[in-house]
Design a protein around this motif. Structure first.
Motif, PDB file in Angstrom:
ATOM      1  N   UNK A 160      42.222 -15.986  -1.679  1.00 32.21           N
ATOM      2  CA  UNK A 160      41.805 -14.742  -2.330  1.00 32.21           C
ATOM      3  C   UNK A 160      40.647 -15.054  -3.254  1.00 32.21           C
ATOM      4  N   UNK A 161      39.848 -14.016  -3.534  1.00 33.27           N
ATOM      5  CA  UNK A 161      38.600 -14.234  -4.258  1.00 33.27           C
ATOM      6  C   UNK A 161      38.284 -12.958  -5.040  1.00 33.27           C
ATOM      7  N   UNK A 162      38.493 -13.026  -6.338  1.00 33.41           N
ATOM      8  CA  UNK A 162      38.234 -11.855  -7.195  1.00 33.41           C
ATOM      9  C   UNK A 162      37.447 -12.328  -8.403  1.00 33.41           C
ATOM     10  N   UNK A 163      36.248 -11.789  -8.564  1.00 32.70           N
ATOM     11  CA  UNK A 163      35.409 -12.267  -9.660  1.00 32.70           C
ATOM     12  C   UNK A 163      35.058 -11.110 -10.605  1.00 32.70           C
ATOM     13  N   UNK A 164      35.368 -11.353 -11.852  1.00 32.38           N
ATOM     14  CA  UNK A 164      35.067 -10.375 -12.901  1.00 32.38           C
ATOM     15  C   UNK A 164      33.572 -10.038 -12.878  1.00 32.38           C
TER      16      UNK A 164
END
Ligand code: BGP
Length: 466
Positions: free
Chosen positions: A323-327
């Motif tokens: 998974x890959x979630x960047x602010x």
């Protein structure tokens, strides 16, 4: 039935640290990977594919399988064990031997100056965050141009975006720093400035041949038509693609790109300023870069994300674990209708077509393109020396068809380098993620052509995509 141009170069790609082994032999200096991998204790780059000794075997295979060109890199720390200063003659001699074997076998060397392997002394000193190291890189590049006159195709860097993000955003490469967007953008910019200066030295010195840069370019599509998703994809694109292509072909960052990059930085409570004088070298290089090298494996679908940054890296080939979630950017999400490999990389050849056409439209001075990496990471089955890798052939067929369509649409794509020529060491995945046309038994170092090698040979000979 689709075809490729008659003069289309069919190559195989490698990189020094992933192929050579011999990490401490004949005076080679350390790189950060040496100590980092030892500390992790999972695997090392020793002996990898032992290209240091096996290069005559691999180059003979190139000849036998009609592989016109070998993409390889020079290990900076074989030449300058400390990154600058004293030269290690044994390292210089080694590369002369490789190039002379290339000549003997009729294989064109397509050489990268830096492929993820800054000498440890300079890496520990800040790598490309430290502008002193830009000077050292430029001097090393100049040394290569002067010394290796046998080489007529040079790439300054391999994959500036993954260097910056694997080191300072996802932290899957040493020094394992996470979510530091300011370091990411600083590294991207300093490397583009270093690239530009190397190009200018090459051109001012009238060295024979072509010079370019290899970028990892993975298209970003909005996950839905919702304007928030569209905006998230635009931000991801700005940082990972537009920033680098603007630097490469405009010599500065467009207002549109910087607005999005600044928005990302602000969301992470930081900001950036560049030295105006850097753009002098960058603008000069932008008009005289001969080619763009594109590494493309996959595409991404991006949706809006308002939370804190979090990353799950699938380095083992256990499907569905990433998974890959960047602010400040967004979340990359899988589309159920699109196939993935075991490492969750989406298989979407249409992405390569879209990318090629976009470059022609957005950067009309792009010159020409080589696909410098593309291929399928796969857990190949080895049955008594026979490797039937139909999934890889299907992957290649899809991507070659996209290239052929792009050529028909007027994009100047002049060659293709499969990642990888033979199975090699993978930085963050070790040895079970194989890409090669030739299977390597890492215990005996014996090479075995996979089914895909015969397919590749046919395409190279006929330029017909079957
Ligand atoms: C690129 C690198 C290569 C190679 C390839 C495959 O980013 O330039 O060095 O490693 O990706 O990646 P991986 O080995 O992580 O599957």
């Amino acid at each position: 039935m689709r075809t490729l141009p008659k003069d289309f170069i069919m190559g195989g790609a490698t990189a020094a640290y992933q192929a050579e082994g011999a990490t401490k032999l004949d005076g080679k200096g350390l790189v950060a990977w040496d100590t980092w991998l030892e500390e992790k204790g999972r695997y090392t780059a020793e002996p990898a594919s032992d290209f240091y000794h096996q290069y005559p075997v691999d180059l003979k295979l190139c000849r036998d399988f009609k592989i016109d060109s070998l993409r390889m890199s020079i290990a900076w720390s074989r030449i300058f064990p400390n990154g600058f200063g004293e030269i290690n003659q044994a390292g210089v001699d080694y590369y002369h031997r490789v190039f002379s074997e290339c000549k003997k076998q009729g294989v064109i060397p397509f050489v990268t100056i830096h492929h993820f392997d800054t000498p440890k002394t300079l890496f520990d000193n800040g790598d490309f965050l430290n502008r002193e190291n830009v000077e050292h890189f430029v001097n090393y590049a100049k040394f290569c141009f002067e010394e290796f006159k046998e080489v007529h195709y040079w790439s300054t860097f391999n994959e500036i975006y993954p260097v910056a993000t694997n080191q300072y955003l996802t932290g899957i490469f040493p020094p394992e720093i996470k979510f530091d967007l300011k370091k990411v953008v600083t590294c991207l910019h300093n490397m583009m400035w270093a690239h530009a200066r190397a190009v200018n030295i090459f051109k001012d010195g009238n060295y024979k041949g072509e010079i370019g840069v290899v970028h990892s370019l993975e298209p970003k599509y909005p996950y839905s038509e919702d304007e928030k998703d569209v905006h998230a994809a635009a931000k991801d694109d700005a940082l990972s693609i537009a920033f680098l292509l603007d630097a490469t072909y405009k010599g500065r960052y467009s207002e549109k790109t910087m607005t999005l990059v600044n928005e990302i930085l602000a969301a992470n409570n930081t900001s950036i300023e560049f030295e105006e004088s850097d753009f002098v070298a960058m603008e000069k290089a932008a008009t005289q870069t001969d080619f763009l090298g594109i590494n493309n494996y996959q595409s991404h679908w991006v949706q809006n994300y308002d939370g804190e940054s979090e990353i799950g890296f699938n380095g083992t080939g256990e499907k569905g674990t990433s998974y890959y979630r960047i602010k400040g950017i967004g979340e990359r999400v899988q589309r159920e209708d699109i196939p993935k490999n075991d490492w969750d990389w989406a298989i979407y050849p249409e992405g390569l077509f879209d990318l090629l056409v976009r470059i022609k439209e957005d950067y009309p001075n792009y010159g020409k393109i080589y696909i410098t990496e593309n291929g399928l990471g796969f857990k190949d089955d080895f049955n008594d020396g026979v490797i039937i890798d139909d999934a890889r052939i299907e992957y290649l067929r899809g991507n070659f068809n996209s290239i052929s369509k792009a050529v028909d649409a007027g994009v100047m794509v002049k060659g293709y380098f499969i990642w990888s020529l033979m199975d090699v060491f993978s930085w963050a995945n070790g040895y079970n993620k194989r890409y090669g046309l030739f299977y390597v038994d890492f215990k005996t170092q014996k090479r075995y052509p996979k089914e895909s090698a015969y397919w590749y040979k046919f395409v190279s000979e006929t330029k017909v995509i079957i």
